[in-house]
Structure formats: C-alpha cells, structure tokens
Design a protein around this motif. Structure first.
Motif, short mmCIF file in Angstrom:
data_model
loop_
_atom_site.label_atom_id
_atom_site.label_comp_id
_atom_site.label_asym_id
_atom_site.label_seq_id
_atom_site.Cartn_x
_atom_site.Cartn_y
_atom_site.Cartn_z
N GLU A 151 13.13 -11.27 3.76
CA GLU A 151 12.30 -10.97 2.59
C GLU A 151 12.53 -9.54 2.10
OE1 GLU A 151 10.37 -13.08 0.77
OE2 GLU A 151 11.24 -14.61 2.07
N ILE A 152 12.70 -8.61 3.02
CA ILE A 152 13.00 -7.21 2.66
C ILE A 152 14.30 -7.16 1.86
CG2 ILE A 152 13.83 -5.01 3.63
CD1 ILE A 152 10.96 -4.97 3.97
N ASP A 153 15.31 -7.88 2.35
CA ASP A 153 16.63 -7.86 1.70
C ASP A 153 16.59 -8.45 0.28
OD1 ASP A 153 17.75 -6.64 3.88
OD2 ASP A 153 18.63 -8.48 4.70
N LEU A 154 15.64 -9.33 0.01
CA LEU A 154 15.53 -9.94 -1.32
C LEU A 154 14.82 -9.04 -2.33
CD1 LEU A 154 14.57 -13.59 -0.27
CD2 LEU A 154 16.78 -12.77 -1.11
N ASN A 155 14.21 -7.96 -1.84
CA ASN A 155 13.45 -7.07 -2.71
C ASN A 155 14.22 -5.77 -2.94
OD1 ASN A 155 11.61 -5.10 -3.70
ND2 ASN A 155 9.91 -6.37 -2.98
N PRO A 156 14.71 -5.53 -4.17
CA PRO A 156 15.52 -4.34 -4.43
C PRO A 156 14.79 -3.02 -4.14
CG PRO A 156 15.43 -5.75 -6.38
CD PRO A 156 14.55 -6.37 -5.34
N ASP A 157 13.45 -3.02 -4.23
CA ASP A 157 12.69 -1.80 -3.97
C ASP A 157 12.52 -1.52 -2.49
OD1 ASP A 157 12.33 -1.30 -6.69
OD2 ASP A 157 10.50 -2.51 -6.77
N LEU A 158 12.77 -2.51 -1.65
CA LEU A 158 12.53 -2.37 -0.21
C LEU A 158 13.78 -2.45 0.65
CD1 LEU A 158 9.40 -4.71 0.09
CD2 LEU A 158 9.41 -2.22 -0.19
N LYS A 159 14.85 -3.04 0.12
CA LYS A 159 16.00 -3.36 0.97
C LYS A 159 16.73 -2.14 1.54
CE LYS A 159 19.50 -4.02 -2.59
NZ LYS A 159 20.44 -5.00 -3.15
N ASN A 160 16.48 -0.97 1.01
CA ASN A 160 17.14 0.23 1.54
C ASN A 160 16.32 0.99 2.57
OD1 ASN A 160 19.51 -0.11 0.04
ND2 ASN A 160 18.53 0.76 -1.77
N ILE A 161 15.15 0.46 2.93
CA ILE A 161 14.35 1.10 3.99
C ILE A 161 15.04 0.83 5.33
CG2 ILE A 161 12.13 1.18 5.19
CD1 ILE A 161 10.83 0.11 2.61
N PRO A 162 15.35 1.87 6.09
CA PRO A 162 15.96 1.65 7.41
C PRO A 162 15.00 0.89 8.34
CG PRO A 162 16.04 3.96 6.79
CD PRO A 162 15.17 3.28 5.79
N ILE A 163 15.56 0.01 9.13
CA ILE A 163 14.78 -0.78 10.09
C ILE A 163 15.39 -0.61 11.47
CG2 ILE A 163 14.09 -3.10 10.81
CD1 ILE A 163 14.07 -3.88 7.85
N ILE B 92 0.83 -1.21 0.00
CA ILE B 92 0.00 0.00 0.00
C ILE B 92 0.86 1.25 0.00
CG2 ILE B 92 -1.71 1.31 1.32
CD1 ILE B 92 -2.63 -1.45 2.47
N LYS B 93 1.89 1.27 0.85
CA LYS B 93 2.71 2.47 1.02
C LYS B 93 4.11 2.07 1.44
CE LYS B 93 0.79 5.43 3.81
NZ LYS B 93 0.42 6.33 4.91
N ARG B 94 5.11 2.69 0.81
CA ARG B 94 6.50 2.44 1.18
C ARG B 94 6.91 3.45 2.24
NH1 ARG B 94 11.84 4.00 -1.12
NH2 ARG B 94 13.27 2.46 -0.30
N PRO B 95 7.18 2.99 3.47
CA PRO B 95 7.54 3.93 4.54
C PRO B 95 9.00 4.38 4.43
CG PRO B 95 7.65 1.70 5.36
CD PRO B 95 7.15 1.61 3.93
N SER B 96 9.32 5.44 5.14
CA SER B 96 10.71 5.87 5.21
C SER B 96 11.45 5.17 6.34
CB SER B 96 10.79 7.39 5.37
OG SER B 96 10.01 7.82 6.44
N LEU B 97 10.70 4.44 7.21
CA LEU B 97 11.29 3.74 8.35
C LEU B 97 10.36 2.61 8.77
CD1 LEU B 97 13.43 3.61 10.69
CD2 LEU B 97 11.94 5.17 11.94
N ILE B 98 10.96 1.50 9.22
CA ILE B 98 10.20 0.38 9.79
C ILE B 98 10.68 0.14 11.21
CG2 ILE B 98 9.66 -2.08 9.62
CD1 ILE B 98 10.18 -1.82 6.57
N LEU B 99 9.75 0.07 12.16
CA LEU B 99 10.03 -0.35 13.53
C LEU B 99 9.59 -1.81 13.62
CD1 LEU B 99 8.72 2.75 15.51
CD2 LEU B 99 11.06 2.25 14.80
N LEU B 100 10.50 -2.71 13.93
CA LEU B 100 10.24 -4.14 13.79
C LEU B 100 10.52 -4.93 15.06
CD1 LEU B 100 9.70 -6.55 11.80
CD2 LEU B 100 12.17 -6.54 11.36
N ASP B 101 9.51 -5.64 15.53
CA ASP B 101 9.70 -6.60 16.61
C ASP B 101 10.32 -7.85 16.00
OD1 ASP B 101 9.56 -7.90 19.07
OD2 ASP B 101 7.43 -8.37 18.88
#
Length: 132
Positions: free
Chosen positions: A68-80, A45-54
């Motif tokens: 899974e994030i690391d396998l996706n080139p569009d998502l792997k640069n989102i800071p966690i 739905i929306k690509r965030p600028s940051l993910i807070l992850l348990d």
C-alpha cells in the motif's frame, strides 16, 4: 515532516512500547501502531521520516502495508526498516524492497545506528549492547 519522526508498526505491545520509549529517550518523535491498518491511520496524521515495520501482524501485515505504501506517491519514498523474528528476514525484506532489516531480539546499538542514518539527529547515546 519532522526529520526526527519515527513510526513503529508492531503487534507485540512490549516490543512496540520498548522501542518507542527508547527512541523518545533519544529525542525522536514517535508514533505507534499495532498493525498496518493502524499504521495508515497514523500516516494520515503525520508523515514520518522513517518507519520501523514488523512483518507478521494481524489485520494488515507488513507485506500488505508495504504494498500500500508503494502505491501511494506521497508515501513510497519513506524509508522502512523491517524488524522481525522471521528466520528468513533477509530474503523477505529484500523481496519487498525495504531499506534495511533487524532481527528480533533487537540489538539497541544497531537499531539506534539505523534510525540515526535516516533521521537527522545528533549521535545516539551509548546503549551498551542491550537487546529488546
């Protein structure tokens, strides 16, 4: 991507809702998910600028989500930022290559400082060392 978008992925309803309310109060746009699988639905739905992850969650835990994030080139640069009660949070966070980590109970000032670091916003309000 809005630079104030944050995705909170945590199976603890109270913590997830508390973080969400706090960040919304501070002016962030917040999406939430109760596990990694729901987190991926939110990312559609929306690509965030940051993910807070348990880390410890049912269905898809934090390790699986990060893989899974690391396998996706569009998502792997989102800071966690890992947010966990795990006693070995530092080593586990480093092992999956996340930006930063916070131990539960969460110090609000530390949380806001870290979120501000990754989201282009004004200075967060003073939180007076409250813990979530």
């Amino acid at each position: 991507m809005n630079t104030t978008d944050v995705l909170v992925v945590d199976d603890d309803t109270d913590i997830r809702d508390s973080i969400s309310l706090l960040l919304k109060y501070e002016g962030y746009d917040v999406s939430t998910a109760s596990n990694g699988s729901e987190g991926f639905e939110q990312l559609k739905i929306k690509r965030p600028s940051l993910i807070l992850l348990d880390l410890m969650m049912p269905i898809m835990d934090g390790w699986q989500f990060k893989t899974e994030i690391d396998l996706n080139p569009d998502l792997k640069n989102i800071p966690i930022i890992v947010v966990s009660a795990d006693g070995n949070i530092k080593n586990k966070s480093e092992s999956i290559g996340v930006s930063e980590y916070l131990a539960k109970p969460i110090d609000i000032d530390s949380l806001l400082t870290m979120v501000k670091k990754y989201c282009n916003t004004t200075q967060p309000r003073e939180a007076n060392q409250i813990l979530i």
